[in-house]
Design a protein around this motif. Structure first.
Motif, PDB file in Angstrom:
ATOM      1  N   ASP A 156       0.826  -1.202   0.000  1.00  0.00           N
ATOM      2  CA  ASP A 156       0.000   0.000   0.000  1.00  0.00           C
ATOM      3  C   ASP A 156       0.865   1.258   0.000  1.00  0.00           C
ATOM      4  OD1 ASP A 156      -2.901   0.755   0.139  1.00  0.00           O
ATOM      5  OD2 ASP A 156      -2.165   1.931   1.837  1.00  0.00           O
ATOM      6  N   ALA A 157       1.968   1.219   0.759  1.00  0.00           N
ATOM      7  CA  ALA A 157       2.854   2.389   0.823  1.00  0.00           C
ATOM      8  C   ALA A 157       3.483   2.660  -0.541  1.00  0.00           C
ATOM      9  CB  ALA A 157       3.946   2.174   1.876  1.00  0.00           C
ATOM     10  N   GLU A 158       3.865   1.606  -1.264  1.00  0.00           N
ATOM     11  CA  GLU A 158       4.451   1.792  -2.596  1.00  0.00           C
ATOM     12  C   GLU A 158       3.414   2.344  -3.569  1.00  0.00           C
ATOM     13  OE1 GLU A 158       7.870  -1.680  -2.709  1.00  0.00           O
ATOM     14  OE2 GLU A 158       5.789  -2.214  -3.129  1.00  0.00           O
ATOM     15  N   LEU A 159       2.201   1.859  -3.497  1.00  0.00           N
ATOM     16  CA  LEU A 159       1.159   2.304  -4.407  1.00  0.00           C
ATOM     17  C   LEU A 159       0.806   3.769  -4.195  1.00  0.00           C
ATOM     18  CD1 LEU A 159      -1.030   1.607  -6.529  1.00  0.00           C
ATOM     19  CD2 LEU A 159      -2.520   0.988  -4.618  1.00  0.00           C
ATOM     20  N   ARG A 160       0.680   4.160  -2.949  1.00  0.00           N
ATOM     21  CA  ARG A 160       0.245   5.528  -2.634  1.00  0.00           C
ATOM     22  C   ARG A 160       1.407   6.503  -2.495  1.00  0.00           C
ATOM     23  NH1 ARG A 160      -5.246   5.063  -0.993  1.00  0.00           N
ATOM     24  NH2 ARG A 160      -5.827   2.996  -0.222  1.00  0.00           N
ATOM     25  N   GLY A 161       2.636   5.988  -2.524  1.00  0.00           N
ATOM     26  CA  GLY A 161       3.788   6.869  -2.393  1.00  0.00           C
ATOM     27  C   GLY A 161       3.943   7.432  -1.003  1.00  0.00           C
ATOM     28  N   THR A 162       3.536   6.638  -0.012  1.00  0.00           N
ATOM     29  CA  THR A 162       3.627   7.099   1.375  1.00  0.00           C
ATOM     30  C   THR A 162       4.606   6.230   2.132  1.00  0.00           C
ATOM     31  OG1 THR A 162       1.819   5.667   2.078  1.00  0.00           O
ATOM     32  CG2 THR A 162       1.241   7.882   1.356  1.00  0.00           C
ATOM     33  N   SER A 163       5.019   6.680   3.291  1.00  0.00           N
ATOM     34  CA  SER A 163       5.852   5.878   4.189  1.00  0.00           C
ATOM     35  C   SER A 163       5.412   6.157   5.605  1.00  0.00           C
ATOM     36  CB  SER A 163       7.333   6.238   4.023  1.00  0.00           C
ATOM     37  OG  SER A 163       7.541   7.613   4.278  1.00  0.00           O
ATOM     38  N   PRO A 164       5.607   5.208   6.505  1.00  0.00           N
ATOM     39  CA  PRO A 164       5.152   5.411   7.881  1.00  0.00           C
ATOM     40  C   PRO A 164       5.805   6.626   8.538  1.00  0.00           C
ATOM     41  CG  PRO A 164       5.787   3.125   7.482  1.00  0.00           C
ATOM     42  CD  PRO A 164       6.245   3.914   6.295  1.00  0.00           C
ATOM     43  N   GLU A 165       5.040   7.306   9.342  1.00  0.00           N
ATOM     44  CA  GLU A 165       5.585   8.435  10.089  1.00  0.00           C
ATOM     45  C   GLU A 165       6.559   7.944  11.154  1.00  0.00           C
ATOM     46  OE1 GLU A 165       5.110  11.726   9.669  1.00  0.00           O
ATOM     47  OE2 GLU A 165       4.012  11.183   7.865  1.00  0.00           O
ATOM     48  N   PRO A 166       7.670   8.651  11.359  1.00  0.00           N
ATOM     49  CA  PRO A 166       8.608   8.216  12.392  1.00  0.00           C
ATOM     50  C   PRO A 166       7.987   8.293  13.776  1.00  0.00           C
ATOM     51  CG  PRO A 166       9.182  10.415  11.584  1.00  0.00           C
ATOM     52  CD  PRO A 166       8.109   9.895  10.684  1.00  0.00           C
ATOM     53  N   ASP A 167       8.346   7.338  14.594  1.00  0.00           N
ATOM     54  CA  ASP A 167       7.807   7.278  15.953  1.00  0.00           C
ATOM     55  C   ASP A 167       8.755   8.033  16.877  1.00  0.00           C
ATOM     56  OD1 ASP A 167       6.718   6.708  18.357  1.00  0.00           O
ATOM     57  OD2 ASP A 167       7.133   4.545  18.310  1.00  0.00           O
ATOM     58  N   ASN A 168       8.365   9.248  17.244  1.00  0.00           N
ATOM     59  CA  ASN A 168       9.219  10.078  18.095  1.00  0.00           C
ATOM     60  C   ASN A 168       8.795  10.030  19.557  1.00  0.00           C
ATOM     61  OD1 ASN A 168      10.772  11.072  15.912  1.00  0.00           O
ATOM     62  ND2 ASN A 168       9.075  12.431  15.351  1.00  0.00           N
ATOM     63  N   ALA A 169       7.763   9.266  19.851  1.00  0.00           N
ATOM     64  CA  ALA A 169       7.259   9.231  21.217  1.00  0.00           C
ATOM     65  C   ALA A 169       8.048   8.235  22.051  1.00  0.00           C
ATOM     66  CB  ALA A 169       5.787   8.847  21.210  1.00  0.00           C
ATOM     67  N   GLY A 170       7.885   8.341  23.353  1.00  0.00           N
ATOM     68  CA  GLY A 170       8.479   7.335  24.248  1.00  0.00           C
ATOM     69  C   GLY A 170       9.872   7.702  24.693  1.00  0.00           C
ATOM     70  N   GLY A 171      10.294   7.142  25.830  1.00  0.00           N
ATOM     71  CA  GLY A 171      11.616   7.402  26.366  1.00  0.00           C
ATOM     72  C   GLY A 171      12.249   6.117  26.815  1.00  0.00           C
ATOM     73  N   TYR A 172      13.033   6.185  27.883  1.00  0.00           N
ATOM     74  CA  TYR A 172      13.763   5.016  28.356  1.00  0.00           C
ATOM     75  C   TYR A 172      12.838   3.895  28.823  1.00  0.00           C
ATOM     76  CZ  TYR A 172      18.202   7.468  28.048  1.00  0.00           C
ATOM     77  OH  TYR A 172      19.303   8.118  27.578  1.00  0.00           O
ATOM     78  N   ASP A 173      11.720   4.255  29.429  1.00  0.00           N
ATOM     79  CA  ASP A 173      10.813   3.213  29.904  1.00  0.00           C
ATOM     80  C   ASP A 173      10.304   2.359  28.745  1.00  0.00           C
ATOM     81  OD1 ASP A 173      11.136   4.040  32.468  1.00  0.00           O
ATOM     82  OD2 ASP A 173       9.275   5.212  32.567  1.00  0.00           O
ATOM     83  N   GLU A 174       9.923   3.033  27.651  1.00  0.00           N
ATOM     84  CA  GLU A 174       9.430   2.298  26.483  1.00  0.00           C
ATOM     85  C   GLU A 174      10.553   1.462  25.863  1.00  0.00           C
ATOM     86  OE1 GLU A 174       7.659   3.060  22.002  1.00  0.00           O
ATOM     87  OE2 GLU A 174       7.570   4.688  23.480  1.00  0.00           O
ATOM     88  N   LEU A 175      11.742   2.052  25.766  1.00  0.00           N
ATOM     89  CA  LEU A 175      12.883   1.332  25.191  1.00  0.00           C
ATOM     90  C   LEU A 175      13.164   0.067  25.988  1.00  0.00           C
ATOM     91  CD1 LEU A 175      15.359   1.043  23.347  1.00  0.00           C
ATOM     92  CD2 LEU A 175      16.606   2.524  24.944  1.00  0.00           C
TER      93      LEU A 175
END
Length: 373
Positions: free
Chosen positions: A70-89
């Motif tokens: 779907d990403a290739e067809l629509r020319g889109t790519s997932p948005e980068p995940d900038n959320a979260g800190g050490y706890d999530e990591l």
């Protein structure tokens, strides 16, 4: 530009009218309600010129027909995940450390399911599923820290990425195929698996060949054999030798071609196994090798090609639909070389039907070239 449809269609050598016709056929076979042909022609033009967004219904059809995500067809790519800190990591690292043998086995089973679907029905309709499978494997590997946790996941990823690359190559998504091969090679190094690395390099050589670099492809396949050395199974070594033979034929090294095939026959185990128990990505037995030899002999104009191909056809597994399309192309090429044009035309018709059934852009290009010969 909102969609890459024009580039994707052009890469598959389809006109807009051919795409419209393919959409109509797909919708009829799947009992879907779509617009009339005149409106579809307008839709395709609008989609390609960013005048109309592709609806989910038509995106589903186009992904299935063109073998893209779907990403290739629509020319889109997932948005980068900038959320979260050490706890999530740390939570993700802890989760990756707990990847069990059962989960790794589930990864292998999913790869096998996708492999079976590809073999029987073609790869064009499973692009999104394969992408999701690879994403899950890559996520598990990204957050696995120590060697004992990384190696089994990396091995599973190497096999899945090589399969995904070959599927992408088959449907004409060459850039995606190359990226998957690089993923497979990186994962194989992480897994410390000489076999998976050599196999990924060997298949990647055919991407180079398809791109018009046969000499570089031959250099890569020979380098893959150097990497393999004596550290991989005899069946994989036989596969690499047969691959070298095919590429030798394409660059005119006929004596080297025959020597490589003789080596492949010596290396191939004499058992009845079809797959390599050490590496399930490899399908190679005497029947497969006979067909491969017939294909290559046809390339170099050897009179033994037809006999080899007919022998292989008798023992061919009917579930290998795409491979059968290739075999009928081989027969057409061999009969053409002998001036037997009516037989060649008959086999080309069968090859076209099977290639269309699986959506193999690679085989359809070959049919087109042979039809014009």
């Amino acid at each position: 530009m909102a969609t890459q449809l024009s580039k994707i269609r052009t890469a598959r050598e389809w006109s807009q009218s051919q795409l419209v016709r393919a959409i109509e056929i797909y919708a009829r076979e799947h009992r879907m309600q779509i617009a009339k042909a005149e409106s579809l022609a307008v839709y395709v033009s609008d989609w390609e010129n960013d005048r109309r967004a592709i609806s989910d219904k038509y995106a589903l059809i186009l992904r299935a027909l063109l073998g893209v995500t779907d990403a290739e067809l629509r020319g889109t790519s997932p948005e980068p995940d900038n959320a979260g800190g050490y706890d999530e990591l740390l939570a993700r690292i802890d989760s990756a450390q707990g990847v069990s043998g059962t989960l790794v086995e589930a990864f292998y089973q999913q790869t096998e399911l996708l492999r079976t679907f590809d073999r029987q029905r073609g790869a064009r309709s499973i692009g999104d599923q394969m992408q999701a499978h690879l994403a899950a494997l890559q996520d598990a590997l990204t957050f696995a820290v120590v060697r004992s946790a990384r190696k089994p996941v990396a091995t599973a990823l190497a096999g899945a990425a090589t399969l995904a690359a070959w599927q992408a190559l088959d449907v004409g998504s060459v850039t995606r195929a190359w990226q998957h091969y690089e993923t497979a090679k990186s994962a194989a190094r992480d897994a410390e698996s000489t076999a998976y690395l050599a196999h990924a390099m060997g298949e990647q050589a055919f991407a180079l060949f398809d791109a018009g670099r046969p000499l570089l492809a031959l250099e890569l396949i020979r380098e893959a054999q150097e990497v393999a050395g004596a550290h991989v199974s005899a069946r994989l070594l036989a596969w690499l030798s047969a691959a070298e033979a095919e590429l030798c034929a394409h660059v005119g090294e006929h004596d080297a071609c025959r020597r490589a095939f003789d080596r492949a026959e010596r290396l191939l185990p004499g058992d009845d196994e079809t797959r390599d128990p050490e590496m399930l990505s490899i399908f190679l037995n005497r029947g497969h090798l006979t067909r491969w030899r017939g294909n290559v002999l046809a390339l170099i104009g050897d009179d033994d090609a037809v006999a080899n191909l007919y022998a292989a056809l008798k023992t061919a597994d009917p579930t290998f639909v795409r491979a059968q399309a290739g075999m009928y192309c081989d027969l057409a090429q061999a009969h053409t070389a002998r001036g037997e044009l009516s037989q060649a035309a008959e086999y080309l018709m069968t090859a076209r039907r099977l290639a269309t059934q699986t959506g193999s852009a690679r085989q359809l290009r070959r049919v087109s070239r042979l039809s014009q010969a």
